[in-house]
Design a protein around this motif. Structure first.
Motif, PDB file in Angstrom:
ATOM      1  N   GLY A   1       0.915  -1.290   0.059  1.00 47.93           N
ATOM      2  CA  GLY A   1      -0.082  -0.046  -0.036  1.00 47.93           C
ATOM      3  C   GLY A   1       0.783   1.324   0.076  1.00 47.93           C
ATOM      4  N   ALA A   2       2.057   1.125   0.747  1.00 46.03           N
ATOM      5  CA  ALA A   2       2.909   2.389   0.523  1.00 46.03           C
ATOM      6  C   ALA A   2       3.438   2.503  -0.488  1.00 46.03           C
ATOM      7  CB  ALA A   2       4.009   2.227   1.918  1.00 46.03           C
ATOM      8  N   ALA A   3       4.014   1.579  -1.132  1.00 53.07           N
ATOM      9  CA  ALA A   3       4.426   1.617  -2.442  1.00 53.07           C
ATOM     10  C   ALA A   3       3.616   2.178  -3.405  1.00 53.07           C
ATOM     11  CB  ALA A   3       5.169   0.377  -2.961  1.00 53.07           C
ATOM     12  N   ASN A   4       2.388   1.640  -3.598  1.00 48.39           N
ATOM     13  CA  ASN A   4       1.377   2.355  -4.450  1.00 48.39           C
ATOM     14  C   ASN A   4       1.115   3.664  -4.284  1.00 48.39           C
ATOM     15  OD1 ASN A   4       0.458  -0.031  -6.493  1.00 48.39           O
ATOM     16  ND2 ASN A   4       0.373  -1.097  -4.343  1.00 48.39           N
ATOM     17  N   SER A   5       1.136   4.092  -3.082  1.00 49.95           N
ATOM     18  CA  SER A   5       0.752   5.601  -2.584  1.00 49.95           C
ATOM     19  C   SER A   5       1.906   6.520  -3.177  1.00 49.95           C
ATOM     20  CB  SER A   5       0.641   5.646  -1.119  1.00 49.95           C
ATOM     21  OG  SER A   5      -0.082   6.971  -0.583  1.00 49.95           O
ATOM     22  N   VAL A   6       2.926   5.962  -2.790  1.00 53.21           N
ATOM     23  CA  VAL A   6       4.057   6.946  -3.621  1.00 53.21           C
ATOM     24  C   VAL A   6       4.062   7.093  -4.923  1.00 53.21           C
ATOM     25  CG1 VAL A   6       6.648   7.115  -3.514  1.00 53.21           C
ATOM     26  CG2 VAL A   6       5.494   6.512  -1.494  1.00 53.21           C
ATOM     27  N   ASN A   7       3.845   5.893  -5.581  1.00 54.90           N
ATOM     28  CA  ASN A   7       3.889   5.616  -7.278  1.00 54.90           C
ATOM     29  C   ASN A   7       2.677   6.789  -7.481  1.00 54.90           C
ATOM     30  OD1 ASN A   7       4.124   4.154  -9.861  1.00 54.90           O
ATOM     31  ND2 ASN A   7       2.075   4.080  -9.411  1.00 54.90           N
ATOM     32  N   GLN A   8       1.582   6.634  -7.246  1.00 50.49           N
ATOM     33  CA  GLN A   8       0.478   7.486  -7.397  1.00 50.49           C
ATOM     34  C   GLN A   8       0.664   8.826  -7.209  1.00 50.49           C
ATOM     35  OE1 GLN A   8      -3.654   6.121  -7.002  1.00 50.49           O
ATOM     36  NE2 GLN A   8      -2.914   4.188  -6.729  1.00 50.49           N
ATOM     37  N   PHE A   9       1.479   9.190  -6.006  1.00 47.04           N
ATOM     38  CA  PHE A   9       1.929  10.608  -5.820  1.00 47.04           C
ATOM     39  C   PHE A   9       2.801  11.130  -6.802  1.00 47.04           C
ATOM     40  CE2 PHE A   9       5.225  13.343  -4.072  1.00 47.04           C
ATOM     41  CZ  PHE A   9       4.458  14.397  -3.570  1.00 47.04           C
ATOM     42  N   HIS A  10       3.620  10.492  -7.243  1.00 50.67           N
ATOM     43  CA  HIS A  10       4.708  10.861  -8.398  1.00 50.67           C
ATOM     44  C   HIS A  10       3.942  11.142  -9.765  1.00 50.67           C
ATOM     45  CE1 HIS A  10       8.203  11.344  -6.081  1.00 50.67           C
ATOM     46  NE2 HIS A  10       7.965   9.860  -5.719  1.00 50.67           N
ATOM     47  N   GLU A  11       2.862  10.110  -9.893  1.00 50.10           N
ATOM     48  CA  GLU A  11       2.331  10.074 -11.407  1.00 50.10           C
ATOM     49  C   GLU A  11       0.842  10.716 -11.595  1.00 50.10           C
ATOM     50  OE1 GLU A  11       2.551   5.931 -12.130  1.00 50.10           O
ATOM     51  OE2 GLU A  11       4.744   6.031 -12.581  1.00 50.10           O
ATOM     52  N   VAL A  12       0.551  11.659 -10.819  1.00 46.92           N
ATOM     53  CA  VAL A  12      -0.684  12.406 -10.960  1.00 46.92           C
ATOM     54  C   VAL A  12      -0.664  13.139 -12.286  1.00 46.92           C
ATOM     55  CG1 VAL A  12      -1.995  14.209 -10.347  1.00 46.92           C
ATOM     56  CG2 VAL A  12      -1.094  12.620  -8.444  1.00 46.92           C
ATOM     57  N   PRO A  13       0.158  13.717 -12.781  1.00 41.70           N
ATOM     58  CA  PRO A  13       0.262  14.547 -13.769  1.00 41.70           C
ATOM     59  C   PRO A  13       0.084  13.583 -15.286  1.00 41.70           C
ATOM     60  CG  PRO A  13       1.950  15.365 -12.626  1.00 41.70           C
ATOM     61  CD  PRO A  13       1.619  14.098 -12.060  1.00 41.70           C
ATOM     62  N   PHE A  14       0.714  12.549 -15.009  1.00 40.74           N
ATOM     63  CA  PHE A  14       0.634  11.403 -16.107  1.00 40.74           C
ATOM     64  C   PHE A  14      -0.654  10.522 -15.890  1.00 40.74           C
ATOM     65  CE2 PHE A  14       4.929  11.931 -14.474  1.00 40.74           C
ATOM     66  CZ  PHE A  14       5.401  13.046 -15.189  1.00 40.74           C
TER      67      PHE A  14
ATOM     68  N   LEU B   1      -8.422  12.914  -2.724  1.00 47.92           N
ATOM     69  CA  LEU B   1      -7.448  12.859  -1.816  1.00 47.92           C
ATOM     70  C   LEU B   1      -6.380  14.041  -1.945  1.00 47.92           C
ATOM     71  CD1 LEU B   1      -7.067   9.031  -0.591  1.00 47.92           C
ATOM     72  CD2 LEU B   1      -8.253  10.981   0.580  1.00 47.92           C
ATOM     73  N   THR B   2      -5.514  14.308  -1.212  1.00 49.36           N
ATOM     74  CA  THR B   2      -4.672  15.495  -1.330  1.00 49.36           C
ATOM     75  C   THR B   2      -3.166  14.702  -1.497  1.00 49.36           C
ATOM     76  OG1 THR B   2      -4.012  16.132   0.740  1.00 49.36           O
ATOM     77  CG2 THR B   2      -5.916  17.215  -0.260  1.00 49.36           C
ATOM     78  N   PRO B   3      -2.129  15.132  -2.090  1.00 46.00           N
ATOM     79  CA  PRO B   3      -0.834  14.477  -2.168  1.00 46.00           C
ATOM     80  C   PRO B   3      -0.401  14.424  -0.540  1.00 46.00           C
ATOM     81  CG  PRO B   3      -1.157  16.259  -3.829  1.00 46.00           C
ATOM     82  CD  PRO B   3      -2.194  16.476  -3.077  1.00 46.00           C
TER      83      PRO B   3
END
Length: 274
Positions: free
Chosen positions: A28-41, A58-60
């Motif tokens: 869950g942590a890994a996926n959360s960080v991944n989605q944080f970085h990839e919002v623009p894409f 949800l916010t960053p």
């Protein structure tokens, strides 16, 4: 948790549960960080445009607080509730996914190979949680998971090429379509070769090889059809069968594993009582 189930050591529900919980939290942590970085894409892809960060549900800050909480808790559970080796593997996988694989997706097609390593580590974690060490069988399972991911992901990505291209991701299906097909086929063949090692390494009995071979042969056939004529139809058939192939292969690995310590422990107890 297949790695835990097939490891040559007694099955303990408490350790199994803690391992599953800790691994799930790290995932869950890994996926959360991944989605944080990839919002623009993610906002440019049909498959990911409805994710909670993209939509603003949800916010960053929420995502990173969640990632921090789940990663610390997950690592703590694995270290104190399981063992240091399992926790170390979990930490390594978290770093590999968030710091190498995620940014590499926009840099090089090698991201698929790195991502396959990420997918191969969980069975090592399960095995080490049960046995405390990493034997030949653990690496064999990791190799199976590593190779399985290429036909699985390459087939999936084939029909998502417009999305990946629009978002700027460097995927084989986009930049090297012929390589994408070749790699998928090669690794279905590799799955059969790796499966042949299971009884040789005394991890399973020979029935495993006899039973898994038809699955692998059909997987190879579908990958060859995809290689020969890559289309929406052939890629979907390959992808859908990959979803069936993995659990069936793991079940066969489990039922044909060579050492059942639960039974041995029961037999020893009966002998002592006599």
């Amino acid at each position: 948790m297949a790695g835990y189930a097939v490891a040559p050591a007694p099955f303990e529900w408490s350790t199994f549960t803690l391992c599953a919980l800790g691994t799930g939290l790290l995932s869950g942590a890994a996926n959360s960080v991944n989605q944080f970085h990839e919002v623009p894409f993610d906002s440019q892809m049909s498959r990911t445009k409805n994710r909670v960060l993209v939509c603003g549900r949800l916010t960053p800050l929420h995502s990173m607080l969640f990632a921090a909480g789940t990663s610390i808790t997950g690592l703590g559970i694995l270290y104190y509730g399981v063992n240091g080796l399992t926790a170390s593997l979990g930490l390594a996988n978290l770093i590999l996914y968030t710091s190498i694989y995620t940014p590499m997706k926009r840099i090089s097609i090698l991201n698929t190979w790195v991502g396959s390593i990420v997918g191969a580590i969980p069975p090592l974690m399960g095995w080490s949680a049960c046995a405390g060490t990493l034997g030949p069988g653990a690496w064999l399972m990791a190799a199976l998971l590593y190779s399985w991911q290429f036909p699985h992901f390459n087939a999936l990505s084939w029909n998502l090429r417009p999305d990946y291209s629009r978002a700027g991701y460097r995927m084989m299906a986009v930049t090297e379509p012929m390589l994408c097909k070749k790699v998928a086929l090669r690794h279905t063949v590799a799955l059969q070769a790796i499966s042949m090692l299971a009884p040789v390494l005394d991890t399973t009995n020979w029935w495993f090889l006899l039973e898994v071979t038809p699955l692998n042969v059909y997987f190879i056939y579908l990958a060859y059809k995809f290689y020969e004529d890559a289309s929406s139809s052939t890629s979907r058939k390959l992808f859908r069968f990959s979803l069936l192939h993995l659990p069936l292969m793991m079940i066969l690995f489990l039922v044909n594993k060579k050492k059942w310590f639960v039974f041995e422990k029961t037999d020893n107890s009966e002998e002592q009582s006599l």
